[in-house]
Design an enzyme around this catalytic site. Sequence first.
Site, PDB file in Angstrom:
ATOM      1  N   ARG A  25       0.821  -1.213   0.000  1.00 23.93           N
ATOM      2  CA  ARG A  25       0.000   0.000   0.000  1.00 23.93           C
ATOM      3  C   ARG A  25       0.856   1.264   0.000  1.00 23.93           C
ATOM      4  O   ARG A  25       0.508   2.263   0.627  1.00 23.93           O
ATOM      5  CB  ARG A  25      -0.955   0.034   1.202  1.00 23.93           C
ATOM      6  CG  ARG A  25      -2.046  -1.014   1.166  1.00 23.93           C
ATOM      7  CD  ARG A  25      -3.114  -0.651   0.141  1.00 23.93           C
ATOM      8  NE  ARG A  25      -4.224  -1.582   0.187  1.00 23.93           N
ATOM      9  CZ  ARG A  25      -5.390  -1.339   0.793  1.00 23.93           C
ATOM     10  NH1 ARG A  25      -5.607  -0.200   1.374  1.00 23.93           N
ATOM     11  NH2 ARG A  25      -6.329  -2.248   0.775  1.00 23.93           N
ATOM     12  N   ARG A  29      -3.739   6.880   0.511  1.00 21.24           N
ATOM     13  CA  ARG A  29      -4.256   8.105   1.128  1.00 21.24           C
ATOM     14  C   ARG A  29      -3.302   8.834   2.053  1.00 21.24           C
ATOM     15  O   ARG A  29      -3.516   9.988   2.375  1.00 21.24           O
ATOM     16  CB  ARG A  29      -5.551   7.795   1.883  1.00 21.24           C
ATOM     17  CG  ARG A  29      -6.731   7.609   0.964  1.00 21.24           C
ATOM     18  CD  ARG A  29      -7.855   6.885   1.655  1.00 21.24           C
ATOM     19  NE  ARG A  29      -7.424   5.548   2.028  1.00 21.24           N
ATOM     20  CZ  ARG A  29      -8.206   4.641   2.594  1.00 21.24           C
ATOM     21  NH1 ARG A  29      -9.442   4.924   2.891  1.00 21.24           N
ATOM     22  NH2 ARG A  29      -7.736   3.443   2.868  1.00 21.24           N
ATOM     23  N   ARG A  38      -6.838  11.269  -6.567  1.00 23.43           N
ATOM     24  CA  ARG A  38      -8.040  10.500  -6.205  1.00 23.43           C
ATOM     25  C   ARG A  38      -9.286  11.379  -6.299  1.00 23.43           C
ATOM     26  O   ARG A  38     -10.321  10.944  -6.799  1.00 23.43           O
ATOM     27  CB  ARG A  38      -7.849   9.967  -4.780  1.00 23.43           C
ATOM     28  CG  ARG A  38      -9.037   9.328  -4.133  1.00 23.43           C
ATOM     29  CD  ARG A  38      -9.228   7.910  -4.606  1.00 23.43           C
ATOM     30  NE  ARG A  38     -10.183   7.235  -3.756  1.00 23.43           N
ATOM     31  CZ  ARG A  38     -11.505   7.401  -3.839  1.00 23.43           C
ATOM     32  NH1 ARG A  38     -12.012   8.213  -4.733  1.00 23.43           N
ATOM     33  NH2 ARG A  38     -12.297   6.745  -3.022  1.00 23.43           N
ATOM     34  N   ASP A  75      -6.741  -3.041  -7.516  1.00 22.75           N
ATOM     35  CA  ASP A  75      -7.273  -3.624  -6.284  1.00 22.75           C
ATOM     36  C   ASP A  75      -7.564  -5.093  -6.513  1.00 22.75           C
ATOM     37  O   ASP A  75      -7.779  -5.514  -7.656  1.00 22.75           O
ATOM     38  CB  ASP A  75      -8.541  -2.898  -5.823  1.00 22.75           C
ATOM     39  CG  ASP A  75      -8.834  -3.201  -4.353  1.00 22.75           C
ATOM     40  OD1 ASP A  75      -8.218  -2.566  -3.486  1.00 22.75           O
ATOM     41  OD2 ASP A  75      -9.637  -4.117  -4.078  1.00 22.75           O
ATOM     42  N   TYR A 152     -14.911 -11.568   0.357  1.00 22.22           N
ATOM     43  CA  TYR A 152     -15.637 -10.342   0.000  1.00 22.22           C
ATOM     44  C   TYR A 152     -16.838 -10.656  -0.895  1.00 22.22           C
ATOM     45  O   TYR A 152     -17.897 -10.041  -0.772  1.00 22.22           O
ATOM     46  CB  TYR A 152     -14.704  -9.335  -0.682  1.00 22.22           C
ATOM     47  CG  TYR A 152     -13.650  -8.782   0.267  1.00 22.22           C
ATOM     48  CD1 TYR A 152     -13.958  -7.716   1.109  1.00 22.22           C
ATOM     49  CD2 TYR A 152     -12.379  -9.337   0.348  1.00 22.22           C
ATOM     50  CE1 TYR A 152     -13.010  -7.210   2.000  1.00 22.22           C
ATOM     51  CE2 TYR A 152     -11.429  -8.849   1.234  1.00 22.22           C
ATOM     52  CZ  TYR A 152     -11.753  -7.781   2.060  1.00 22.22           C
ATOM     53  OH  TYR A 152     -10.825  -7.298   2.943  1.00 22.22           O
TER      54      TYR A 152
HETATM   55  O1  CP3 Z   1       0.278   0.630  -3.305  1.00 23.47           O
HETATM   56  C1  CP3 Z   1      -0.542  -0.300  -3.380  1.00 23.47           C
HETATM   57  O2  CP3 Z   1      -0.424  -1.327  -2.704  1.00 23.47           O
HETATM   58  C2  CP3 Z   1      -1.682  -0.048  -4.325  1.00 23.47           C
HETATM   59  C3  CP3 Z   1      -2.501  -1.144  -4.819  1.00 23.47           C
HETATM   60  C4  CP3 Z   1      -3.421  -1.869  -3.844  1.00 23.47           C
HETATM   61  C5  CP3 Z   1      -4.644  -1.362  -3.286  1.00 23.47           C
HETATM   62  N1  CP3 Z   1      -5.257  -2.389  -2.633  1.00 23.47           N
HETATM   63  C6  CP3 Z   1      -5.160   0.009  -3.429  1.00 23.47           C
HETATM   64  C7  CP3 Z   1      -6.277   0.472  -2.575  1.00 23.47           C
HETATM   65  C8  CP3 Z   1      -3.294  -3.190  -3.420  1.00 23.47           C
HETATM   66  C9  CP3 Z   1      -2.135  -4.148  -3.672  1.00 23.47           C
HETATM   67  C10 CP3 Z   1      -4.465  -3.512  -2.673  1.00 23.47           C
HETATM   68  C11 CP3 Z   1      -4.714  -4.837  -2.112  1.00 23.47           C
HETATM   69  C12 CP3 Z   1      -5.952  -5.106  -1.371  1.00 23.47           C
HETATM   70  N2  CP3 Z   1      -7.192  -4.562  -1.552  1.00 23.47           N
HETATM   71  C13 CP3 Z   1      -6.052  -6.109  -0.379  1.00 23.47           C
HETATM   72  C14 CP3 Z   1      -4.958  -7.060   0.055  1.00 23.47           C
HETATM   73  C15 CP3 Z   1      -3.907  -6.421   0.890  1.00 23.47           C
HETATM   74  C16 CP3 Z   1      -4.376  -5.966   2.230  1.00 23.47           C
HETATM   75  O3  CP3 Z   1      -4.218  -4.756   2.480  1.00 23.47           O
HETATM   76  O4  CP3 Z   1      -4.831  -6.777   3.025  1.00 23.47           O
HETATM   77  C17 CP3 Z   1      -7.385  -6.096   0.091  1.00 23.47           C
HETATM   78  C18 CP3 Z   1      -7.957  -6.973   1.182  1.00 23.47           C
HETATM   79  C19 CP3 Z   1      -8.089  -5.117  -0.670  1.00 23.47           C
HETATM   80  C20 CP3 Z   1      -9.546  -4.779  -0.587  1.00 23.47           C
HETATM   81  C21 CP3 Z   1      -9.773  -3.376  -0.254  1.00 23.47           C
HETATM   82  N3  CP3 Z   1      -9.509  -2.313  -1.082  1.00 23.47           N
HETATM   83  C22 CP3 Z   1     -10.319  -2.867   0.943  1.00 23.47           C
HETATM   84  C23 CP3 Z   1     -10.751  -3.711   2.124  1.00 23.47           C
HETATM   85  C24 CP3 Z   1     -10.368  -1.478   0.811  1.00 23.47           C
HETATM   86  C25 CP3 Z   1     -10.980  -0.508   1.792  1.00 23.47           C
HETATM   87  C26 CP3 Z   1     -10.103  -0.303   2.964  1.00 23.47           C
HETATM   88  C27 CP3 Z   1      -9.053   0.710   2.641  1.00 23.47           C
HETATM   89  O5  CP3 Z   1      -7.875   0.437   2.895  1.00 23.47           O
HETATM   90  O6  CP3 Z   1      -9.445   1.776   2.163  1.00 23.47           O
HETATM   91  C28 CP3 Z   1      -9.809  -1.135  -0.451  1.00 23.47           C
HETATM   92  C29 CP3 Z   1      -9.624   0.223  -1.015  1.00 23.47           C
HETATM   93  C30 CP3 Z   1      -8.261   0.594  -1.511  1.00 23.47           C
HETATM   94  N4  CP3 Z   1      -7.428  -0.213  -2.259  1.00 23.47           N
HETATM   95  C31 CP3 Z   1      -7.630   1.859  -1.347  1.00 23.47           C
HETATM   96  C32 CP3 Z   1      -6.381   1.780  -1.995  1.00 23.47           C
HETATM   97  C33 CP3 Z   1      -5.370   2.883  -2.144  1.00 23.47           C
HETATM   98  C34 CP3 Z   1      -8.236   3.071  -0.662  1.00 23.47           C
HETATM   99  C35 CP3 Z   1      -9.332   3.611  -1.496  1.00 23.47           C
HETATM  100  C36 CP3 Z   1      -9.437   5.105  -1.584  1.00 23.47           C
HETATM  101  O7  CP3 Z   1      -8.503   5.779  -2.054  1.00 23.47           O
HETATM  102  O8  CP3 Z   1     -10.511   5.579  -1.225  1.00 23.47           O
END
Ligand code: CP3
Length: 346
Positions: A25, A29, A38, A75, A152
């Site tokens: 990640r 944000r 974003r 994602d 999910y």
């Molecule tokens: O730098 C990176 O790693 C970017 C790519 C990336 C994202 N999500 C961007 C993202 C990666 C590799 C993920 C993986 C991901 N997504 C996982 C597995 C890794 C982990 O953290 O456990 C999971 C379970 C998800 C599912 C997911 N996506 C959730 C549960 C959420 C909401 C919670 C949160 O962290 O906001 C997301 C949203 C998400 N994915 C965001 C980002 C940058 C935030 C969204 C936003 O900008 O509003």
Amino acid sequence: MLPEKKLLRALAGLETQGVPLWMMRQAGRYLPEYREVRARAGGFLDLCYTPELAEEVTLQPIRRYGFDAAILFSDILVVPDALGQKVAFKEGEGPVLEPISDMAGLAALSSPSRVTAHLKPVYETVARLSKSLPPEVTLIGFAGAPWTVATYMVGGKGSPDQAAAKLWAYRAPDEFQKLIDILVEATVEHLSAQVMAGAEVIQIFDTWAGSLPELAFERFALRPMKAIRDLMQARFPGLPVIAFPRGAGAMAVRYFSETGVTGLSIDTGVSPEWARDALQVQGCVQGNLDPLLLVAGGAEMRAHALHILETLGKGPFIFNLGHGIVPQTPPEHVAELVELVKAWRP
Ligand code: CP3
């Protein structure tokens, strides 16, 4: 030919000048420049599906910190989206999906062999990155593991206990297996398209692997990972694959050897000493600083990072966090950690 990039060398078990590093990640944000893009993109999935913007946010942490790897901005839930299950990201709520809990729900999904048609913009982002990244930076493609994505799809949202998916898996394991099989096929197609577009390493995130008891872990986490790894190896011999079976604990030992993955990403609950003795003897280990230490910063962060480096830093090792960076992380703490890891030598 031996690889030159630091991250690829570590995955190949070769010596490196300093410890390679990236952070799960690393785009997100906590960075003001991410929040700006974003806001321009509209929805989160719009950002994932707009190649110029997804490329830009992938590059932001590389410019700021000089990480050794860039991870594609996307994602894990783009796969259910491509299978035709509606996915929405709601502010402050996380992902929301129309839950699937029976065979009729599975039958309504589109064919796993066709997910790549829906995800073309993602592969375009990969192709752009493989041209725009500095030559020393490794490009990582990724997907969620079938079990984690299924939690999910079945639960309809994130949950602390993954109860909906577990109950389906326990009450009707052969039905649930059909969902896992669909996801194995879709994931292999999605990862293959990323590799063909220029991804050099792939990482599979099994965020909820640790909620499964041994027999279910073996069936729904270990075996699908082995299937994905074997299918990818047949298509792309020598492709490095990193797995992140978060919370697997002692089951990580078997998981590493039996899946045949190249690298194992460990969570914060794994002691570095144990990881060295039980896992690093099998291959490259990646991890595992607590993301909240990065929020706190200071002497405590430095002490924990040094403990990890001193225990695992002789390699093969990739410095990373035990889970993703959280939004409240001060960017200057990341800079301090990067400096510490880059300066460290065994
Ligand atoms: O730098 C990176 O790693 C970017 C790519 C990336 C994202 N999500 C961007 C993202 C990666 C590799 C993920 C993986 C991901 N997504 C996982 C597995 C890794 C982990 O953290 O456990 C999971 C379970 C998800 C599912 C997911 N996506 C959730 C549960 C959420 C909401 C919670 C949160 O962290 O906001 C997301 C949203 C998400 N994915 C965001 C980002 C940058 C935030 C969204 C936003 O900008 O509003």
